[in-house]
Design an enzyme around this catalytic site. Structure first.
Site: not given
Length: 128
Positions: A39, A77-79, A82
């Protein structure tokens, strides 16, 4: 075939995330392997624990979580994306001195390396 999916649309407001989930189920039903879902950008909203749709609406966030628990599909999910959008896990909440986390169980904060690895180890990467 071994697939990875990249989702760039939020849980609600566009068709990207729901189409990606339907595609994921179709892959699994046809016997393909779904290695991971990554994501990115607005797609990180799919991991927000605090998303609360009306009772007569489809709960896409929990549907992704169910995909993880039933099929073992990694939900990364892309840190960076996010954190920019206020999606954090317990570790980041502690590091940033925030009162709580809101990352839905089953999702993992990951770097772009997870997407790069998926693109190297999968036959296809499909973006929604």
């Amino acid at each position: 075939m071994r697939y990875a999916i990249m989702v760039t649309g939020p849980a609600y407001g566009t068709q990207q995330a729901s189409s990606a989930l339907q595609f994921a189920h179709a892959l699994l039903n046809e016997g393909h392997e779904l290695a991971s879902v990554f994501f990115y950008r607005e797609g990180v909203y799919n991991a927000n624990l605090l998303t609360s749709p009306a009772s007569d609406e489809y709960d896409l966030v929990r549907a992704w979580q169910k995909l993880n628990t039933q099929h073992g599909v990694a939900l990364n999910i892309c840190v960076a994306a996010a954190l920019r959008r206020g999606i954090i896990d317990e570790t980041e909440a502690g590091r940033l001195a925030l009162p709580s986390a809101n990352l839905q169980p089953g999702f993992t904060l990951s770097g772009l390396g997870a997407l790069a690895e998926a693109s190297l180890t999968c036959d296809r990467v499909v973006q929604f």
